[in-house]
Design an enzyme around this catalytic site. Structure first.
Site, PDB file in Angstrom:
ATOM      1  N   ASN A 254      12.714   3.425  -1.024  1.00  0.00           N
ATOM      2  CA  ASN A 254      12.591   4.780  -1.582  1.00  0.00           C
ATOM      3  C   ASN A 254      12.581   5.863  -0.508  1.00  0.00           C
ATOM      4  O   ASN A 254      13.035   6.984  -0.751  1.00  0.00           O
ATOM      5  CB  ASN A 254      11.349   4.883  -2.476  1.00  0.00           C
ATOM      6  CG  ASN A 254      10.069   4.565  -1.743  1.00  0.00           C
ATOM      7  OD1 ASN A 254      10.040   3.734  -0.826  1.00  0.00           O
ATOM      8  ND2 ASN A 254       8.980   5.202  -2.150  1.00  0.00           N
TER       9      ASN A 254
ATOM     10  N   GLU B  34       0.938  -0.522   2.526  1.00  0.00           N
ATOM     11  CA  GLU B  34       1.023   0.687   1.697  1.00  0.00           C
ATOM     12  C   GLU B  34       1.692   0.261   0.402  1.00  0.00           C
ATOM     13  O   GLU B  34       2.897  -0.002   0.374  1.00  0.00           O
ATOM     14  CB  GLU B  34       1.828   1.786   2.389  1.00  0.00           C
ATOM     15  CG  GLU B  34       1.875   3.068   1.578  1.00  0.00           C
ATOM     16  CD  GLU B  34       2.711   4.159   2.222  1.00  0.00           C
ATOM     17  OE1 GLU B  34       2.974   5.164   1.540  1.00  0.00           O
ATOM     18  OE2 GLU B  34       3.114   3.994   3.389  1.00  0.00           O
TER      19      GLU B  34
ATOM     20  N   CYS C 221       5.327   6.715  -3.799  1.00  0.00           N
ATOM     21  CA  CYS C 221       3.977   6.202  -4.046  1.00  0.00           C
ATOM     22  C   CYS C 221       2.990   7.331  -4.309  1.00  0.00           C
ATOM     23  O   CYS C 221       1.893   7.093  -4.821  1.00  0.00           O
ATOM     24  CB  CYS C 221       3.510   5.340  -2.881  1.00  0.00           C
ATOM     25  SG  CYS C 221       3.492   6.197  -1.298  1.00  0.00           S
TER      26      CYS C 221
END
Length: 402
Positions: free
Chosen positions: A149, A245, A279
């Site tokens: 992403n 993460e 995120c």
């Protein structure tokens, strides 16, 4: 699902990179088997000793030369990011390239200060001629498994920090964006980084798993919770540290005294930037009931003004999703919500611009029985739910497994 969006060539040990907006092949990258990954780690370790002996200023000069290359080729790099990930070129520039240019300059100039030895106060033991300090030493070789992403910004930041600390690096970019990862390696090679110090190995899940087991001294992973657990377990078996993460279900609270225009624009940007594939995206929005009608109307109006198109076309606000798999998750969440009573205020399905587009979607009438309010959607969906009191809003925001 059309076979043209398959990420791995059937008859060769290659990854085929496709533009998710058009389905066109962009290029190919080799799939690194476990033995090649181990060799990459060995090469990085061999080069790391000499690199660690260099001063922070010397390391910083290499980082700044890499920065100059990026500056000179920003448009080409932004186009590559857009074509591999589906995001608009403007987003690639604003959210991937510009922030990392600042990061490169900051750590090139500041790493020596940040990592200088720190003296510890030992109290009365100082009077006895004793002293103690914290001294920072390179770990060795850092393994980085980066996501699709933000295929430039996330790995570049981790690579720069690892290199400035005196480490070697082996990067495994996402199988959806391998060419962006290879471009990153090319930039540092041209900047004069010692050969072998920073190696990019391309491949899918098995290549990433091999990297964790290849003898690195630390793992940096960005991705899903499911894969993150596997990485953590593998790192634990190796007794090496790891930084994970993972996913999230970030809430936005709009209180009754909020600036409605600012809040509405923030909600739209937070939910639909990068087609919601971040995120830190706004995955659910709680609005005070007294302002919900006006806020909702403004959100829908702003959303209607967004232009969804191929990311490389001028004026595009929202691009394609990065994969069919992620698009199907978004569709499932919207379908589940509607089936449980939610209303689609705008959007709700695939976009007309191409196969992997999902329209920016605003939902009302949602509740916590719906997957769209509990599971990570990771797509351009903004569910709006009302609350009466701030205590209720906080309770709802915290009612999440994330």
């Amino acid at each position: 699902m059309a076979t043209m969006f398959s990420t791995q060539a059937a008859a060769t040990a290659e990854i085929v990179s496709y533009d998710p907006a058009t389905g066109e092949e962009i290029g190919r990258a080799p799939i690194a088997p476990a033995a090649e990954v181990r060799r990459a780690v060995a090469r990085a370790r061999e080069a790391q000793g000499e690199w660690a002996a260099r001063s922070f200023a010397e390391r910083g000069r290499v980082a700044l030369r890499a920065r100059e290359i990026v500056l000179a080729e920003m448009d080409q790099i932004a186009s590559l990011i857009s074509r591999e990930s589906g995001k608009p070129v403007a987003e690639a520039l604003a959210m991937e390239l510009v922030p990392t240019l600042d990061l490169m300059r900051y750590f090139a100039h500041s790493a020596g200060r940040l990592l200088k030895p720190e003296k510890l106060d030992l109290g009365q033991y100082n009077l006895m001629g004793r002293s103690s300090e914290i001294v920072y030493r390179p770990l060795g070789v850092i393994g980085i498994i980066s996501p699709w992403n933000f295929p430039w910004a996330i790995p570049l930041g981790e690579v720069v920090m690892a290199l400035m600390a005196g480490n070697g690096v082996v990067l495994k970019p996402s199988e959806l964006t391998p060419l962006t990862g290879l471009k990153l390696g090319e930039v540092f090679a041209r900047a004069g980084l010692p050969e072998g110090l920073f190696v990019v190995v391309t491949g899918a899940g098995p290549t990433g798993a091999a990297l964790v087991e290849a003898g690195v001294d630390k793992i940096m992973f960005t991705g899903s919770v499911t894969t993150g657990r596997c990485v953590a377990e593998a790192a634990a078996r190796q007794l090496i540290p790891c930084v994970l993460e993972l996913g999230g279900k970030d809430p936005m609270l709009v209180l009754e005294d909020a600036d409605l225009e600012a809040a509405a624009r923030a909600a739209v940007w937070g939910a639909f930037a990068n087609s919601g594939q971040a995120c830190a995206s706004v995955e659910r929005c709680y609005v005070h009931e007294s302002i919900a009608a006006k806020f909702t109307a403004r959100v829908v109006e702003i959303t209607r003004q967004l232009k969804q198109d191929v990311g490389t076309r001028e004026g595009t606000d929202v691009g394609a999703m990065s994969s069919e798999r992620q698009l199907c998750i978004v569709e499932d969440h919207v379908r589940d919500a509607v089936g449980r009573g939610a209303q689609v205020l705008i959007g709700g399905g695939r976009g007309a611009a191409g196969q992997l587009f999902h329209q920016p979607t605003v939902l009302a009438g949602v509740d916590h029985s719906m997957a769209v309010m509990r599971e990570e959607t990771f797509g351009p969906v903004l569910p709006l739910m009302t609350f009466e009191t701030e205590d209720e809003a906080i309770r709802l925001a915290n009612d999440s497994p994330y």
